[in-house]
Structures are given as structure tokens and as C-alpha cells.
Design an enzyme around this catalytic site. Structure first.
Site, PDB file in Angstrom:
ATOM      1  N   ILE A 138       0.903  -1.074   0.021  1.00 29.10           N
ATOM      2  CA  ILE A 138       0.054   0.170   0.058  1.00 29.10           C
ATOM      3  C   ILE A 138       1.060   1.398   0.116  1.00 29.10           C
ATOM      4  CG2 ILE A 138      -1.962  -1.122   1.119  1.00 29.10           C
ATOM      5  CD1 ILE A 138      -1.233  -0.001   3.663  1.00 29.10           C
ATOM      6  N   ASP A 139       0.275   2.272  -0.472  1.00 27.96           N
ATOM      7  CA  ASP A 139       1.189   3.577  -0.602  1.00 27.96           C
ATOM      8  C   ASP A 139       1.622   4.214   0.796  1.00 27.96           C
ATOM      9  OD1 ASP A 139       0.649   3.140  -3.256  1.00 27.96           O
ATOM     10  OD2 ASP A 139      -1.139   4.642  -3.205  1.00 27.96           O
ATOM     11  N   LYS A 140       2.689   4.865   0.633  1.00 29.30           N
ATOM     12  CA  LYS A 140       3.379   5.174   1.650  1.00 29.30           C
ATOM     13  C   LYS A 140       2.274   6.205   2.463  1.00 29.30           C
ATOM     14  CE  LYS A 140       6.382   9.168   3.063  1.00 29.30           C
ATOM     15  NZ  LYS A 140       7.203  10.382   2.754  1.00 29.30           N
ATOM     16  N   THR A 142      -1.112   5.639   2.499  1.00 27.88           N
ATOM     17  CA  THR A 142      -2.175   5.097   2.744  1.00 27.88           C
ATOM     18  C   THR A 142      -1.823   4.523   4.006  1.00 27.88           C
ATOM     19  OG1 THR A 142      -2.682   5.019   0.450  1.00 27.88           O
ATOM     20  CG2 THR A 142      -3.642   3.316   1.948  1.00 27.88           C
ATOM     21  N   ARG A 239      -6.998   5.520  -6.185  1.00 29.72           N
ATOM     22  CA  ARG A 239      -6.606   6.740  -6.428  1.00 29.72           C
ATOM     23  C   ARG A 239      -6.941   7.160  -7.952  1.00 29.72           C
ATOM     24  NH1 ARG A 239      -0.580   7.497  -4.178  1.00 29.72           N
ATOM     25  NH2 ARG A 239      -1.032   9.484  -4.571  1.00 29.72           N
TER      26      ARG A 239
END
Length: 309
Positions: A138-140, A142, A239
């Protein structure tokens, strides 16, 4: 040295060589490919000269030599992390917003992997030195649930479930605008942005199918809280998809509005539910994570503001 060969098709004709190769090789940045051109590691039809601004032509034979990555020593670090479940095969982590999942060039410390190496001692080796144990990311910015494999057998099982789209993954997201329908499905392929290599975009070119289901949870005038369920797991999928339907995530620095009313660290996106079959027992396991403080405070502020208007 790894060598790869590509033959240009008619759809790619007149594309700059560095952009063409970055479209073919997602793992390489455009700047890295430009360095390889300068180092004469790339040939067009057997020739290396004058390729800096070269635009490929149909049926061009493009050869690239990719240097082997340097050996890295990723060190365990005593960084506090919230482990909500652990056994001999898997670890379930509730990742805070702002923490990078795994090391990358220029950022080899302070990541979730560094913390896991300290707390778990052993992780699966399938994804190599930089991404041990990491089955999905998962993104930084998120927050939320992430599953990690402690051995190769567990990693293969979880990766296969991801491939079959059988992993249960649900996110909470706050988006701009008032979504009128109660629920919906976004079925739109995602690939690299043709110009900005740091971005993904909805495109039919060099893309993969992507499906996101969403359901409205609460409306706040100009904002909507949704629950998003992933059927596929493309980079930045929620996103990109929400921006595609003109409802970008609040706080998203890449796909969101240029001017945000609320100064956030990143997008308001939280991985709230995660379910899968255990790699050894085949028993279904499901985990839930409540909305973190940053998300709850944002909702409270927006709710108060919507009441006053």
C-alpha cells in the site's frame, strides 16, 4: 548483465526511445534509461550512435543491456509497528500513514521491511533483498492492513490468491464531490502515464484491467465517504479510478486537486479490511482496522463544517 530485445509495433512509432523503453520496462525509470543510452547500453538495429533524441520506427529492433543490481544490505531496525496477528506463516500489520513499505534506491532505512526484519527475524525470500515477505503493497501515505509472508510457501499461496482476485480487500476513502449513486463499479484499465512516469492513468495502451467497486457510506455536502473494494490490485488503483470519475481523494498529492482546503500528509485512504485463506490451514481469516486518528479528525472537521453551511 541482463539483455532484453523488443520489436517496435506500429502503435509505438515516433515515440522517443527513452519513453518507449520505460513503457516496456515498468521497473526502470526514464532517467535510468537515459543513463543507459549515454553509456551505450542500448542499440537500435545493432547500432548505438545518436540515440539520445531518437524516435523509434515500426519494426526497429531495440536491444537493452540492464546492469545487475548492486548487492544491498537491508538492516533490521527497532521501529515500533502495530502487529495485529502473527504465526509461523504470516504477519498482519496495521501500517501508519507516512511509512514506506519497503526500501528503494535512496531510501534504504526506516521502512516497514526494516522494522519487520527486526521483529520477525525471518521473512520469505521470493521478492529478494529489498522486499522480503512483501506480497502486496500500500502507498506510503495510505494507512491500514498489510499481509506479510514469513516463508516462501506462505508467499506463494498468498500471491496465488492475489492473482486469482480472491483476497478480500476493502478501503475507506474520502473523496471530493457528492457522489449521487449509492454504489457503483469502475471498470477501466490502468497503465503508466505516457509523460509523467511517476503517475498511473486510465488508458488502453500498455495497461492492465482494473476493477474497483465502491459504496457510499456518508455524504458531507462537497465530500463523500466511500467504501472501496478491490477486485484487482493495480498501482494507485483507487486513487486513479476515483480521479477518473471526477471524485479524487481528499489530500491526494498526485491525482487530487491542486489546492486543498485541508493540509494533510497525503490522501485520505485507509485499508480497513483484509481477508484470505491461511497458507497452511486453508481456513478463511479476516481482519479489520478502525479508522486512524488522522482520518477520524478529518471527518469530524468536515462534518462540523457541513453543518454550519
Amino acid at each position: 548483465m541482463e539483455r532484453q530485445v523488443f520489436i517496435v509495433d506500429d502503435q509505438e512509432e515516433d515515440t522517443r526511445l527513452d519513453l518507449y523503453l520505460s513503457n516496456q520496462l515498468d521497473q526502470l525509470s526514464r532517467s535510468f534509461i537515459q543513463k543507459l543510452i549515454e553509456q551505450e547500453k542500448i542499440k537500435i538495429n545493432g547500432k548505438q550512435e545518436k540515440l539520445k533524441k531518437y524516435k523509434v520506427k515500426e519494426n526497429d529492433v531495440v536491444e537493452i543491456e540492464i546492469p545487475l543490481p548492486e548487492r544491498l544490505d537491508i538492516k533490521p531496525e527497532n521501529i515500533p509497528i502495530h502487529i495485529i496477528y502473527e504465526d509461523e506463516d504470516v504477519v498482519i500489520v496495521d501500517k501508519p500513514q507516512g511509512m514506506v513499505v519497503h526500501p528503494a534506491p535512496g531510501n534504504y532505512s526506516g521502512t516497514l521491511v526494516n522494522a519487520l526484519l527486526y521483529h520477525c527475524k525471518t521473512l520469505s525470500s521470493i521478492n529478494g533483498v529489498i522486499r522480503p515477505g512483501i506480497v502486496h503493497r500500500i502507498d506510503k501515505d495510505t494507512s491500514g492492513l498489510l499481509m506479510v509472508a514469513k516463508n516462501d510457501k506462505a508467499h506463494r499461496s498468498l500471491a496465488e490468491q492475489l492473482k486469482e482476485h480472491s483476497i478480500h480487500r476493502v478501503y475507506a476513502a474520502l473523496v471530493h464531490g457528492n457522489i449521487r449513486e449509492e454504489k457503483g463499479t469502475i471498470d477501466a484499465p490502468i497503465g503508466r502515464h505516457p509523460v509523467d512516469r511517476l503517475k498511473m492513468t486510465v488508458t488502453d495502451k500498455n495497461s492492465k484491467n482494473a476493477v474497483t467497486h465502491f459504496e457510499v457510506q456518508q455524504r458531507f455536502g462537497n465530500y463523500t465517504l466511500i467504501e472501496a473494494k478491490l477486485e484487482t490490485g493495480r498501482t494507485h488503483q483507487i486513487r486513479v479510478h476515483m480521479a477518473y470519475i471526477q471524485h479524487p481523494l481528499v489530500g491526494d498529492p498526485v491525482y487530487g486537486l491542486k489546492k486543498e482546503k485541508y493540509h494533510l500528509q497525503g490522501q485520505a485512504l485507509h485499508a480497513k479490511e483484509l481477508g484470505f485463506l491461511h497458507p497452511s490451514t486453508s481456513k478463511y481469516m479476516e481482519f479489520k482496522s478502525p479508522l486512524p486518528d488522522y482520518f477520524q479528525k478529518l471527518l469530524q472537521i468536515i462534518e462540523n463544517s457541513s453543518r454550519q453551511n
